[in-house]
Design a protein around this motif. Structure first.
Motif, PDB file in Angstrom:
ATOM      1  N   THR A  46       0.898  -1.275  -0.099  1.00 51.73           N
ATOM      2  CA  THR A  46      -0.011  -0.022   0.058  1.00 51.73           C
ATOM      3  C   THR A  46       0.692   1.190  -0.119  1.00 51.73           C
ATOM      4  OG1 THR A  46      -1.838  -1.189   1.069  1.00 51.73           O
ATOM      5  CG2 THR A  46      -1.673   1.433   1.366  1.00 51.73           C
ATOM      6  N   ALA A  47       2.007   1.298   0.933  1.00 53.08           N
ATOM      7  CA  ALA A  47       2.841   2.469   0.722  1.00 53.08           C
ATOM      8  C   ALA A  47       3.541   2.476  -0.578  1.00 53.08           C
ATOM      9  CB  ALA A  47       3.838   2.285   2.016  1.00 53.08           C
ATOM     10  N   GLU A  48       3.787   1.608  -1.296  1.00 45.35           N
ATOM     11  CA  GLU A  48       4.609   1.543  -2.444  1.00 45.35           C
ATOM     12  C   GLU A  48       3.661   2.238  -3.681  1.00 45.35           C
ATOM     13  OE1 GLU A  48       5.812  -2.563  -3.190  1.00 45.35           O
ATOM     14  OE2 GLU A  48       7.323  -2.288  -1.335  1.00 45.35           O
ATOM     15  N   THR A  49       2.529   1.695  -3.332  1.00 43.55           N
ATOM     16  CA  THR A  49       1.253   2.162  -4.356  1.00 43.55           C
ATOM     17  C   THR A  49       1.028   3.764  -4.094  1.00 43.55           C
ATOM     18  OG1 THR A  49      -0.049   0.131  -4.176  1.00 43.55           O
ATOM     19  CG2 THR A  49      -1.143   1.869  -4.777  1.00 43.55           C
ATOM     20  N   ILE A  50       0.950   4.309  -3.092  1.00 43.59           N
ATOM     21  CA  ILE A  50       0.911   5.625  -2.927  1.00 43.59           C
ATOM     22  C   ILE A  50       2.478   6.290  -3.452  1.00 43.59           C
ATOM     23  CG2 ILE A  50       0.953   7.705  -1.244  1.00 43.59           C
ATOM     24  CD1 ILE A  50      -0.837   5.881   0.578  1.00 43.59           C
ATOM     25  N   GLU A  51       3.447   5.986  -3.287  1.00 41.23           N
ATOM     26  CA  GLU A  51       4.563   6.362  -3.576  1.00 41.23           C
ATOM     27  C   GLU A  51       4.628   6.355  -5.046  1.00 41.23           C
ATOM     28  OE1 GLU A  51       9.313   5.011  -3.621  1.00 41.23           O
ATOM     29  OE2 GLU A  51       8.182   4.841  -1.673  1.00 41.23           O
ATOM     30  N   ARG A  52       4.186   5.328  -5.680  1.00 39.12           N
ATOM     31  CA  ARG A  52       4.231   5.187  -7.227  1.00 39.12           C
ATOM     32  C   ARG A  52       3.288   6.169  -7.937  1.00 39.12           C
ATOM     33  NH1 ARG A  52       2.483   0.535  -7.536  1.00 39.12           N
ATOM     34  NH2 ARG A  52       0.084   0.827  -8.457  1.00 39.12           N
ATOM     35  N   TRP A  53       2.146   6.350  -7.178  1.00 40.26           N
ATOM     36  CA  TRP A  53       1.163   7.238  -7.589  1.00 40.26           C
ATOM     37  C   TRP A  53       1.662   8.928  -7.651  1.00 40.26           C
ATOM     38  CZ3 TRP A  53      -3.655   5.307  -4.624  1.00 40.26           C
ATOM     39  CH2 TRP A  53      -3.871   4.186  -5.271  1.00 40.26           C
ATOM     40  N   GLU A  54       2.235   9.103  -6.323  1.00 39.28           N
ATOM     41  CA  GLU A  54       3.119  10.267  -6.105  1.00 39.28           C
ATOM     42  C   GLU A  54       4.162  10.465  -7.167  1.00 39.28           C
ATOM     43  OE1 GLU A  54       2.676  13.455  -4.330  1.00 39.28           O
ATOM     44  OE2 GLU A  54       0.541  12.473  -4.562  1.00 39.28           O
ATOM     45  N   GLU A  55       4.655   9.424  -7.582  1.00 37.83           N
ATOM     46  CA  GLU A  55       5.947   9.634  -8.785  1.00 37.83           C
ATOM     47  C   GLU A  55       5.203  10.117 -10.038  1.00 37.83           C
ATOM     48  OE1 GLU A  55       8.088   5.934  -8.336  1.00 37.83           O
ATOM     49  OE2 GLU A  55       9.221   6.610  -6.292  1.00 37.83           O
ATOM     50  N   GLU A  56       4.328   9.112 -10.362  1.00 39.51           N
ATOM     51  CA  GLU A  56       3.704   9.693 -11.501  1.00 39.51           C
ATOM     52  C   GLU A  56       3.290  10.885 -11.832  1.00 39.51           C
ATOM     53  OE1 GLU A  56       1.275   6.931 -14.633  1.00 39.51           O
ATOM     54  OE2 GLU A  56       0.497   6.659 -12.811  1.00 39.51           O
ATOM     55  N   TRP A  57       2.766  11.516 -10.696  1.00 38.97           N
ATOM     56  CA  TRP A  57       2.350  13.092 -10.492  1.00 38.97           C
ATOM     57  C   TRP A  57       3.223  13.853 -10.933  1.00 38.97           C
ATOM     58  CZ3 TRP A  57      -2.105  15.604 -10.617  1.00 38.97           C
ATOM     59  CH2 TRP A  57      -3.159  15.167 -10.391  1.00 38.97           C
ATOM     60  N   ASP A  58       4.685  13.512 -10.302  1.00 33.02           N
ATOM     61  CA  ASP A  58       5.906  14.377 -10.260  1.00 33.02           C
ATOM     62  C   ASP A  58       6.362  14.030 -11.805  1.00 33.02           C
ATOM     63  OD1 ASP A  58       5.579  15.067  -7.873  1.00 33.02           O
ATOM     64  OD2 ASP A  58       6.938  13.866  -7.120  1.00 33.02           O
TER      65      ASP A  58
END
Length: 177
Positions: A46-58
Motif C-alpha cells: 500500500t505504501a509503495e502504491t501511494i509512492e508510485r502514484w505520487e511519482e507519476e504526478w511528479d
C-alpha cells in the motif's frame, strides 16, 4: 498543488495521513477482487502504491488522486489517471482508474470523482484520449464507464491472470463534459 472540488468530494494529492485509510481499502478482498491480480495489499504494498502514484504526478503531471468527502474530510478512496502499460493494445495511453472503500459504494461517488478526473485529463492536462480497462463481470465499474461516455473498443485478456477484459476509450472530440 492540484485539487479538484466536486459537489461532494475533494480530489487531491496524497499525504501521510492517507496511509491508514487507504490500507483499510486495499486490505478489503471485496474492493481488491477486480484490481490487478485480485489480491489484497499488505502495508508495504500500500505504501509503495501511494509512492508510485505520487511519482507519476511528479513525472507526468497527472496521477491518481486521494478522494475525500468534503463535509468530513474522510478519505474514501482513489480515483485518477495512470499509464496503461499492462496491455499491448493500450501502451502509451492514459487509463482512468478508481477504487473506493466498500462503505462508499452505490452512492455515486465513483462516477462523480471519475467524471472530474476525466475532465481534468481532457481539458486541463490536454490529453487527447483516455482509456478504461474493466474485468468482465465487474458491473459496478462498467456502469461508471458508461456514465463517462466511454465506448467499447476491444476485448482482450490480462497477460498475467488470463482474466477477460474489456477496453473502453474516449477522445477529446467525443467528450461532452
Amino acid at each position: 498543488m492540484t485539487e479538484i472540488r466536486t459537489p461532494r468530494l475533494l480530489l487531491r494529492r496524497w499525504n501521510d495521513d492517507d496511509f491508514v485509510p487507504l490500507l483499510e481499502i486495499t486490505s478489503d478482498p471485496d474492493v481488491m477482487r477486480w484490481i490487478g491480480e485480485g489480491s489484497v495489499l499488505d502495508p508495504d504494498e500500500t505504501a509503495e502504491t501511494i509512492e508510485r502514484w505520487e511519482e507519476e504526478w511528479d513525472d507526468e503531471g497527472f496521477g491518481v488522486f486521494a478522494v475525500e468527502l468534503l463535509g468530513s474530510g474522510e478519505l474514501i478512496g482513489a480515483v485518477g489517471l495512470t499509464a496503461a502499460d499492462e496491455l499491448p493494445g493500450t501502451r502509451q495511453q492514459v487509463q482512468i482508474v478508481w477504487r473506493l472503500g466498500r462503505p462508499f459504494w452505490g452512492q455515486g461517488y465513483a462516477s462523480e470523482a471519475a467524471q472530474a478526473a476525466l475532465e481534468f485529463a481532457l481539458q486541463d492536462r490536454g490529453l487527447d484520449r483516455v482509456v478504461a480497462i474493466n474485468r468482465i463481470g465487474n458491473e459496478q465499474s462498467a456502469n461508471v464507464i458508461r456514465k463517462l461516455g466511454m465506448e467499447h473498443e476491444a476485448d482482450t485478456s490480462d497477460p498475467v491472470t488470463g482474466d477477460s477484459l474489456t477496453v473502453y476509450g474516449i477522445d477529446l472530440t467525443e467528450y461532452a463534459g
